[in-house]
Design an enzyme around this catalytic site. Structure first.
Site, PDB file in Angstrom:
ATOM      1  N   CYS A  55     -29.433  32.837  20.985  1.00  0.00           N
ATOM      2  CA  CYS A  55     -29.469  34.330  21.736  1.00  0.00           C
ATOM      3  C   CYS A  55     -31.149  34.356  22.297  1.00  0.00           C
ATOM      4  CB  CYS A  55     -29.228  35.577  20.636  1.00  0.00           C
ATOM      5  SG  CYS A  55     -30.515  35.509  19.345  1.00  0.00           S
ATOM      6  N   ALA A  58     -33.546  34.128  19.793  1.00  0.00           N
ATOM      7  CA  ALA A  58     -33.806  32.691  19.488  1.00  0.00           C
ATOM      8  C   ALA A  58     -34.765  31.911  20.484  1.00  0.00           C
ATOM      9  CB  ALA A  58     -32.738  32.068  19.060  1.00  0.00           C
ATOM     10  N   ARG A  89     -36.069  24.703  13.133  1.00  0.00           N
ATOM     11  CA  ARG A  89     -36.125  23.828  14.256  1.00  0.00           C
ATOM     12  C   ARG A  89     -37.002  22.797  13.881  1.00  0.00           C
ATOM     13  NH1 ARG A  89     -39.209  25.505  18.813  1.00  0.00           N
ATOM     14  NH2 ARG A  89     -38.457  24.324  20.924  1.00  0.00           N
ATOM     15  N   HIS A 187     -36.340  32.383  26.636  1.00  0.00           N
ATOM     16  CA  HIS A 187     -37.609  31.452  26.986  1.00  0.00           C
ATOM     17  C   HIS A 187     -38.372  32.254  28.270  1.00  0.00           C
ATOM     18  CE1 HIS A 187     -34.411  27.994  26.428  1.00  0.00           C
ATOM     19  NE2 HIS A 187     -35.279  28.106  25.505  1.00  0.00           N
TER      20      HIS A 187
HETATM   21 FE1  CFM Z   1     -35.952  22.631  25.821  1.00  0.00          FE
HETATM   22 FE2  CFM Z   1     -33.739  21.606  24.608  1.00  0.00          FE
HETATM   23 FE3  CFM Z   1     -34.677  24.402  24.467  1.00  0.00          FE
HETATM   24 FE4  CFM Z   1     -36.271  22.229  23.428  1.00  0.00          FE
HETATM   25 FE5  CFM Z   1     -35.129  22.469  21.010  1.00  0.00          FE
HETATM   26 FE6  CFM Z   1     -32.613  22.061  22.547  1.00  0.00          FE
HETATM   27 FE7  CFM Z   1     -33.491  24.838  22.154  1.00  0.00          FE
HETATM   28 MO1  CFM Z   1     -32.697  23.142  20.206  1.00  0.00          MO
HETATM   29  S1  CFM Z   1     -35.846  20.663  24.872  1.00  0.00           S
HETATM   30  S2  CFM Z   1     -36.858  23.981  24.217  1.00  0.00           S
HETATM   31  S3  CFM Z   1     -36.949  21.974  21.415  1.00  0.00           S
HETATM   32  S4  CFM Z   1     -33.902  23.241  26.294  1.00  0.00           S
HETATM   33  S5  CFM Z   1     -33.348  21.250  20.680  1.00  0.00           S
HETATM   34  S6  CFM Z   1     -32.165  20.791  24.203  1.00  0.00           S
HETATM   35  S7  CFM Z   1     -31.658  23.807  21.879  1.00  0.00           S
HETATM   36  S8  CFM Z   1     -34.497  24.784  20.380  1.00  0.00           S
HETATM   37  S9  CFM Z   1     -34.011  26.116  23.517  1.00  0.00           S
HETATM   38  C1  HCA Z   2     -31.943  27.792  18.535  1.00  0.00           C
HETATM   39  C2  HCA Z   2     -32.511  26.752  17.983  1.00  0.00           C
HETATM   40  C3  HCA Z   2     -31.822  25.604  17.914  1.00  0.00           C
HETATM   41  C4  HCA Z   2     -30.635  25.457  17.330  1.00  0.00           C
HETATM   42  C5  HCA Z   2     -30.162  24.055  16.797  1.00  0.00           C
HETATM   43  C6  HCA Z   2     -28.676  24.305  16.241  1.00  0.00           C
HETATM   44  C7  HCA Z   2     -32.812  24.403  17.420  1.00  0.00           C
HETATM   45  O1  HCA Z   2     -31.327  27.714  19.690  1.00  0.00           O
HETATM   46  O2  HCA Z   2     -32.037  28.883  18.130  1.00  0.00           O
HETATM   47  O3  HCA Z   2     -27.668  24.990  16.403  1.00  0.00           O
HETATM   48  O4  HCA Z   2     -28.553  23.088  15.268  1.00  0.00           O
HETATM   49  O5  HCA Z   2     -33.168  23.289  18.146  1.00  0.00           O
HETATM   50  O6  HCA Z   2     -33.265  24.581  16.295  1.00  0.00           O
HETATM   51  O7  HCA Z   2     -31.413  25.127  19.309  1.00  0.00           O
END
Ligand code: CFM
Ligand code: HCA
Length: 534
Positions: A55, A58, A89, A187
């Site tokens: 969400c 997150a 994370r 983000h």
């Molecule tokens: Fe960029 Fe990603 Fe993301 Fe990421 Fe992550 Fe991710 Fe995420 Mo989980 S590189 S910041 S460090 S889009 S793994 S593939 S989903 S937290 S919002």
């Molecule tokens: C997030 C964080 C997450 C969750 C990963 C997962 C991460 O989106 O809230 O579902 O295993 O990288 O920790 O993407």
């Protein structure tokens, strides 16, 4: 087995007609004969579908703000959201001053029923006072969870009053989980807040060294940025800020002095690179430090950007040294991995980035996708991101910078920038769809039902994803690899990270575990279907 339209049709036929029409637009079979294949993305998941998405909260608190270590991040809401965004994370951080790393704390107003009924602003204000007194952080953020928006607590006003009272950078983020369709909206909210309230607050005017850079969209998962920084330092770069992995308020304030911004995550932060260019004249370069080839290419592009002969030479020396170290280590793992197939379904950037590393081990990605990326991530984009066409772009503040002013402020001469744009493939990634081989499948917002169906048809040797979708394939007897938090391992970035990845994946294939488990459908009756179908 290769997949065709008819098979996809059969999978979708289980859905009600309206859902089928929707999901069909999120699935593409790669066909290079068709120039621009389109895919639907960044739209709302249909209620009832078991999605893997997160969400806005997150994306804001968990992803972007959370890793800033010398700040206390207050979660205003019932305890669950704070708990689940509390280091799961695996964004690592360390400080020289042990009193200035607050990441191990889970700080929340823990709203109760009475706060929901009578409002939680006073509780939040009291909590800020307590945080200042106990932790003495360099700055504080407050992130809103869903109920806060529903009851109308004015966290911006609470933050403003606290800022005046304590003389500290205290900012609020209205990132209620329901805003937007995924973490992507969060983000934007977080990055815009950092741009408005922190970046540029510092008083530095000059970069501290000849080659000062920022790394944007690197969150130090499992120590990734430490491995990248090790190599960059060896070449002679100074990393001013990693945004936001192992990041700090103190460093972020002076992020504006860097001569170049690197963009590692191509989803969560590309528009900030563009904003930094507009506001501070800092050019940016897309990089990818996942995979050996991609790392080498990124390092070479950086050297080209600065254009200094000594730096170019030093870059090649370091590449040669690193390769000499890792290549012999890689060989035995390659033997185990070669010829295998993978599913690669991750977040918003890694679903693409990890395909190169898989390929280097001899593993072919037969299905890939993102949870929440936008169409341009799949279909490719121009040199600059299409900010205006992003669904969440309404959150981007107007910087009041005309194109002329921007050129005037550019940190390198315009002619050089234009020359570099031709020379360096800033858009070195064509987008996920175009980079995949013919016949492979691209699925946006893959859900649990489709996961099972695609596994049944394609029978991948490894399934890489997040925690929510990991265990279905694992119970089917397929090795899995979390590419969000790396299953307690890492780093996976850069040269040495590639070895860690190769070791972990090879271990997944070679472990005798698979001989000891019986998938439930093999010895228990199922409610639906038959054993033959599985
Ligand atoms: Fe960029 Fe990603 Fe993301 Fe990421 Fe992550 Fe991710 Fe995420 Mo989980 S590189 S910041 S460090 S889009 S793994 S593939 S989903 S937290 S919002
Ligand atoms: C997030 C964080 C997450 C969750 C990963 C997962 C991460 O989106 O809230 O579902 O295993 O990288 O920790 O993407």
């Amino acid at each position: 087995m290769a997949i065709n339209e008819k098979m996809i049709e059969e999978i979708l036929n289980k859905y009600p007609a309206k859902v089928k029409r929707n999901r069909k637009k999120h699935i593409v079979i790669r066909d290079s004969a068709r120039e621009n294949q389109e895919i639907e993305a960044n739209t709302r998941t249909i209620p009832g579908i078991v999605t893997n998405r997160g969400c806005a909260f997150a994306g804001c608190k968990g992803v972007v703000l959370g890793p800033l270590k010398d700040m206390v991040h207050i979660v205003h809401g019932p305890i669950g959201c704070a708990y689940y965004s509390w280091l799961t994370r695996r964004n690592k951080a360390k400080t020289d001053d042990p009193k200035k790393n607050f990441l191990a704390y889970c700080v929340s107003t823990d709203m109760q029923e009475s706060d929901i009924v009578f409002g939680g602003e006073k509780k939040l204000a009291r909590m800020i006072d307590e945080v200042v007194e106990i932790f003495k952080p360099n700055a504080i953020t407050i992130s809103a969870t869903c109920p806060v928006g529903l009851i109308g607590d004015d966290i911006q006003a609470v933050a403003k009053a606290a800022r005046a009272k304590h003389g500290l950078n205290i900012t609020a983020y209205s990132c209620e989980g329901y805003k937007g369709v995924s973490q992507s909206a969060g983000h934007h909210i977080a990055n815009n807040g950092l741009m408005e309230n922190i970046v540029g607050e510092g008083d530095w005017e000059e970069p501290p060294s000849k080659y000062t850079i920022n790394i944007l969209g690197e969150y130090n998962i499992g120590g990734d940025s430490w491995e990248v920084e090790r190599v960059l330092n060896e070449i002679g770069y100074e990393v001013q800020v990693v945004m936001t992995g192992n990041g700090s308020y103190e460093k972020l304030k002076n992020a504006h002095v860097a001569q170049l911004n690197l963009v590692q995550c191509h989803r969560s932060i590309n528009y900030i690179a563009d904003m930094l260019e507009k506001k501070y004249g800092t050019p940016w370069l897309k990089v990818n430090f996942i995979g050996i080839r991609a790392t080498i290419e990124s390092l070479r592009n950086m050297a080209l950007y600065f254009g200094d002969e000594a730096l170019i030479k030093r870059t090649e020396e370091v590449i040669e040294k690193e390769l000499a170290e890792i290549e012999p280590q890689l060989e035995p793992y390659k033997k185990i991995c070669s010829g295998k197939t993978a599913f690669c379904f991750v977040g918003g950037s890694r679903g693409h980035h990890y395909q190169g590393l898989y390929e280097e081990l001899g593993i072919t990605t037969v299905l890939a996708g993102y949870e929440f990326a936008h169409r341009d991530d799949y279909e490719g984009r121009d040199v600059l991101p299409h900010i205006k066409s992003d669904a969440d772009s309404k959150n981007i503040p107007d910087l009041h910078v005309t194109p002329d002013e921007r050129r005037y402020r550019l940190k390198i001469p315009v002619e050089r920038m234009e020359e570099l744009q031709k020379k360096i493939p800033l858009s070195n990634y064509k987008g996920m769809i175009k980079d995949m081989m013919d016949g492979s499948i691209v699925v946006d917002d893959l859900n649990h039902y489709e996961t099972e169906e695609f596994i049944r048809i394609l029978k991948p040797d490894i399934f890489s994803s997040g925690i929510k979708d990991k265990y279905i394939p694992q119970k089917m007897g397929i090795p899995t690899k979390q590419l969000h938090n790396y299953d307690y391992s890492g780093p996976y970035a850069g040269f040495r990270g590639a070895i860690n990845f190769a070791r972990d994946v090879a271990m997944g294939f070679a472990t005798p575990t698979w001989n000891f488990i019986v998938p439930p459908w093999k010895d228990k009756p199922l409610l639906e279907g038959s054993i033959e179908q599985c």
